[in-house]
Design a protein around this motif. Structure first.
Motif, PDB file in Angstrom:
ATOM      1  N   ARG A  60      44.229  46.899  45.588  1.00 49.48           N
ATOM      2  CA  ARG A  60      45.182  46.079  44.818  1.00 49.48           C
ATOM      3  C   ARG A  60      46.605  46.535  45.060  1.00 49.48           C
ATOM      4  O   ARG A  60      47.544  45.730  45.117  1.00 49.48           O
ATOM      5  CB  ARG A  60      44.856  46.162  43.315  1.00 49.48           C
ATOM      6  CG  ARG A  60      45.878  45.484  42.431  1.00 49.48           C
ATOM      7  CD  ARG A  60      45.932  43.988  42.730  1.00 49.48           C
ATOM      8  NE  ARG A  60      47.024  43.323  42.013  1.00 49.48           N
ATOM      9  CZ  ARG A  60      48.252  43.215  42.464  1.00 49.48           C
ATOM     10  NH1 ARG A  60      48.581  43.746  43.634  1.00 49.48           N
ATOM     11  NH2 ARG A  60      49.180  42.583  41.766  1.00 49.48           N
ATOM     12  N   VAL A  83      46.631  34.832  43.399  1.00 52.58           N
ATOM     13  CA  VAL A  83      47.397  35.437  42.321  1.00 52.58           C
ATOM     14  C   VAL A  83      46.566  35.583  41.061  1.00 52.58           C
ATOM     15  O   VAL A  83      46.587  36.629  40.405  1.00 52.58           O
ATOM     16  CB  VAL A  83      48.667  34.589  42.025  1.00 52.58           C
ATOM     17  CG1 VAL A  83      49.416  35.170  40.823  1.00 52.58           C
ATOM     18  CG2 VAL A  83      49.575  34.531  43.236  1.00 52.58           C
ATOM     19  N   PHE A  84      45.729  34.544  40.764  1.00 51.67           N
ATOM     20  CA  PHE A  84      44.931  34.607  39.548  1.00 51.67           C
ATOM     21  C   PHE A  84      43.985  35.797  39.581  1.00 51.67           C
ATOM     22  O   PHE A  84      43.873  36.545  38.613  1.00 51.67           O
ATOM     23  CB  PHE A  84      44.124  33.305  39.386  1.00 51.67           C
ATOM     24  CG  PHE A  84      43.103  33.377  38.277  1.00 51.67           C
ATOM     25  CD1 PHE A  84      41.762  33.587  38.565  1.00 51.67           C
ATOM     26  CD2 PHE A  84      43.499  33.263  36.941  1.00 51.67           C
ATOM     27  CE1 PHE A  84      40.830  33.668  37.537  1.00 51.67           C
ATOM     28  CE2 PHE A  84      42.565  33.355  35.925  1.00 51.67           C
ATOM     29  CZ  PHE A  84      41.214  33.551  36.226  1.00 51.67           C
ATOM     30  N   ASP A 116      45.784  39.096  39.223  1.00 57.15           N
ATOM     31  CA  ASP A 116      46.159  39.312  37.823  1.00 57.15           C
ATOM     32  C   ASP A 116      44.948  39.786  37.010  1.00 57.15           C
ATOM     33  O   ASP A 116      45.082  40.648  36.127  1.00 57.15           O
ATOM     34  CB  ASP A 116      46.721  38.018  37.224  1.00 57.15           C
ATOM     35  CG  ASP A 116      48.098  37.668  37.779  1.00 57.15           C
ATOM     36  OD1 ASP A 116      48.718  38.583  38.351  1.00 57.15           O
ATOM     37  OD2 ASP A 116      48.511  36.511  37.638  1.00 57.15           O
ATOM     38  N   TYR A 117      43.779  39.237  37.332  1.00 61.57           N
ATOM     39  CA  TYR A 117      42.562  39.665  36.623  1.00 61.57           C
ATOM     40  C   TYR A 117      42.264  41.133  36.904  1.00 61.57           C
ATOM     41  O   TYR A 117      41.921  41.898  36.004  1.00 61.57           O
ATOM     42  CB  TYR A 117      41.387  38.786  37.053  1.00 61.57           C
ATOM     43  CG  TYR A 117      40.068  39.209  36.435  1.00 61.57           C
ATOM     44  CD1 TYR A 117      39.742  38.829  35.141  1.00 61.57           C
ATOM     45  CD2 TYR A 117      39.177  40.015  37.136  1.00 61.57           C
ATOM     46  CE1 TYR A 117      38.546  39.227  34.562  1.00 61.57           C
ATOM     47  CE2 TYR A 117      37.986  40.424  36.569  1.00 61.57           C
ATOM     48  CZ  TYR A 117      37.671  40.021  35.284  1.00 61.57           C
ATOM     49  OH  TYR A 117      36.488  40.417  34.698  1.00 61.57           O
ATOM     50  N   ASP A 177      44.441  43.365  37.723  1.00 61.12           N
ATOM     51  CA  ASP A 177      45.445  44.153  36.992  1.00 61.12           C
ATOM     52  C   ASP A 177      45.020  44.356  35.547  1.00 61.12           C
ATOM     53  O   ASP A 177      45.197  45.445  34.977  1.00 61.12           O
ATOM     54  CB  ASP A 177      46.802  43.428  37.039  1.00 61.12           C
ATOM     55  CG  ASP A 177      47.464  43.546  38.398  1.00 61.12           C
ATOM     56  OD1 ASP A 177      47.112  44.498  39.127  1.00 61.12           O
ATOM     57  OD2 ASP A 177      48.301  42.686  38.709  1.00 61.12           O
ATOM     58  N   GLU A 178      44.457  43.328  34.972  1.00 62.38           N
ATOM     59  CA  GLU A 178      44.004  43.414  33.578  1.00 62.38           C
ATOM     60  C   GLU A 178      42.868  44.419  33.441  1.00 62.38           C
ATOM     61  O   GLU A 178      42.851  45.234  32.500  1.00 62.38           O
ATOM     62  CB  GLU A 178      43.545  42.032  33.120  1.00 62.38           C
ATOM     63  CG  GLU A 178      43.000  41.992  31.704  1.00 62.38           C
ATOM     64  CD  GLU A 178      42.441  40.624  31.352  1.00 62.38           C
ATOM     65  OE1 GLU A 178      41.488  40.571  30.539  1.00 62.38           O
ATOM     66  OE2 GLU A 178      42.951  39.612  31.886  1.00 62.38           O
TER      67      GLU A 178
END
Length: 440
Positions: A342, A298-299, A302-303, A305-306
């Motif tokens: 992703r 998940v981390f 999320d990265y 996505d950023e």
């Protein structure tokens, strides 16, 4: 026996020894009394090699072989002196032949010249010797020169005879051979062939790999003497380019090739905007997560996505020209693929690591300002481009290669230069801010 008789006998023996020694010397130097040239005072002080041409080289080679009352000296005429000697610029070679009577005769000093094939062979049969070798006159006075012109290569020896018009027993013989020579060099880059030029320009916009230049000598088709040549290739940067004058590039191998450029592509040297630089650096950071291979955390998602949220617009606005930079191209590929995967909720970064390591080491992006060109480590792109343009403006290459073919005492040397062509330099012209005096 009295002492007086002994002295007389000793004197006689000494005289006999002196006479026999003198007889032997005269016989030796007169070729057993057939050639008295060495006893002519006009020849005293001359070296035995005076009858040989000064320089031994390929092509027509004149050898004054036999002198009987006439001596002949030959001297090659340099190509730049052809016009002043009324020799065609298209001629293969030129010589002066000077025949001198070695006698005390004072009347009719005329010398007659004759040219012929040495023998009738399968090659010479039916061929006119005048198509291959001519003299500018058939008569000269003693001490005057005749001009010999070799028009093209031949495969049968040619005889030249100089005869006294007054005394036909006085004559000199010259044998003209044709030694196989290198006429010119053919070059090839890929499928492009070229020859007989001194400067060749190449488009190096996409030169991420060495550009191999293949060379092949073209020899004279006909010759009477065959020789085997060896080639040495030496490359150096031109003075106009101004870098690396102390570096020499020697390159000889069985494939007859040398490499011109193994440095970065021109596009790798172009300045990039800060946004593009940040984009590439962010993807370098993203790639650092590939050590564990397949990742579905998940981390990390999320990265990604950023990254996508921050740089999607930047990615969309990267021009096709900027994408020719191999670092930007690799980053765009990685970004596009990460974004696509992703959306499926999982990422196989092992594949990306393998691709990027093979096609573009992104870590080098941080040091691209220090680039390698022909094993030179350079740091100032603007100065590098300025030197390239100075070479182009002066019609000079960046690198000059000298090819030297040798066979015994024969030496053939030729040079060719390589540089960037106009389309390559135009890329810099529109992308790099150079001083106004630097114009293509």
């Amino acid at each position: 026996m009295s002492n007086k008789k002994i002295k007389i006998i000793a004197i006689i023996l000494v005289l006999i020894l002196i006479l026999s020694t003198g007889f032997g010397l005269v016989a030796h130097y007169s070729n057993w009394f057939t050639n008295w040239d060495k006893f002519n005072p006009f020849n005293w002080g001359k070296n035995d090699q005076d009858n040989k041409q000064d320089k031994f080289f390929a092509g027509a080679y004149v050898n004054p072989s036999i002198n009987k009352g006439i001596s002949v000296v030959s001297s090659a005429i340099a190509a730049e002196d052809f016009e002043s000697n009324n020799i065609s610029a298209e001629a293969d070679a030129g010589y002066t032949l000077t025949a001198t009577l070695q006698s005390n005769q004072t009347r009719n000093m005329q010398i007659d010249w004759f040219v012929s094939w040495q023998k009738e062979s399968d090659w010479s049969n039916g061929k006119n010797v005048s198509d291959y070798l001519t003299l500018n006159t058939t008569t000269t006075q003693s001490g005057e020169a005749v001009i010999l012109t070799c028009h093209k290569d031949f495969a049968e020896k040619i005889n030249i005879v100089a005869t006294s018009n007054l005394d036909k027993t006085k004559k000199a013989f010259c044998v003209v051979d044709y030694i196989k020579k290198v006429k010119f060099i053919n070059y090839r880059i890929g499928e492009t062939e070229f020859s007989n030029i001194s400067l060749h320009s190449i488009n190096f916009i996409h030169a991420n790999v060495p550009c191999y230049v293949y060379y092949e000598p073209v020899y004279s088709e006909n010759y009477t003497l065959n020789v085997d040549y060896e080639c040495e290739v030496v490359g150096k940067f031109t003075d106009t380019f101004g870098y690396g004058q102390d570096q020499i590039y020697g390159n000889v191998n069985s494939e007859n090739k040398f490499a011109f450029s193994n440095g970065a592509s021109i596009y790798d040297l172009l300045p990039l905007t800060e946004e593009i630089k940040s984009f590439v650096l962010k993807l370098i950071e993203a790639r650092s997560y590939t050590e564990d291979g397949y990742i579905n955390g998940v981390f990390y998602i999320d990265y990604i996505d950023e990254v996508i949220a921050e740089y999607d617009l930047v990615y969309q606005n990267i021009s096709s020209e900027d994408k020719k930079n191999r670092y930007v191209e690799a980053a765009c590929f990685l970004y596009y693929t990460l974004k696509g995967l992703r959306e499926n909720g999982k990422i196989n970064l092992h594949y990306f690591k393998s691709y990027v390591d093979t096609h573009a080491p992104l870590e080098d992006f941080l040091t691209v300002i220090t680039f390698n060109f022909m094993n030179l480590n350079l740091s100032n792109v603007e100065e590098f481009v300025e030197r390239l343009k100075q070479c182009a403006q002066n019609g000079v290459g960046v690198m000059e290669y000298t090819l030297t073919y040798t066979a015994a005492d024969i030496v053939y040397t030729t040079s060719i230069q390589f540089g960037y062509n106009e389309s390559s330099l135009n890329v810099f012209n529109v992308n790099v801010d150079l001083p106004p005096n630097i114009v293509i």
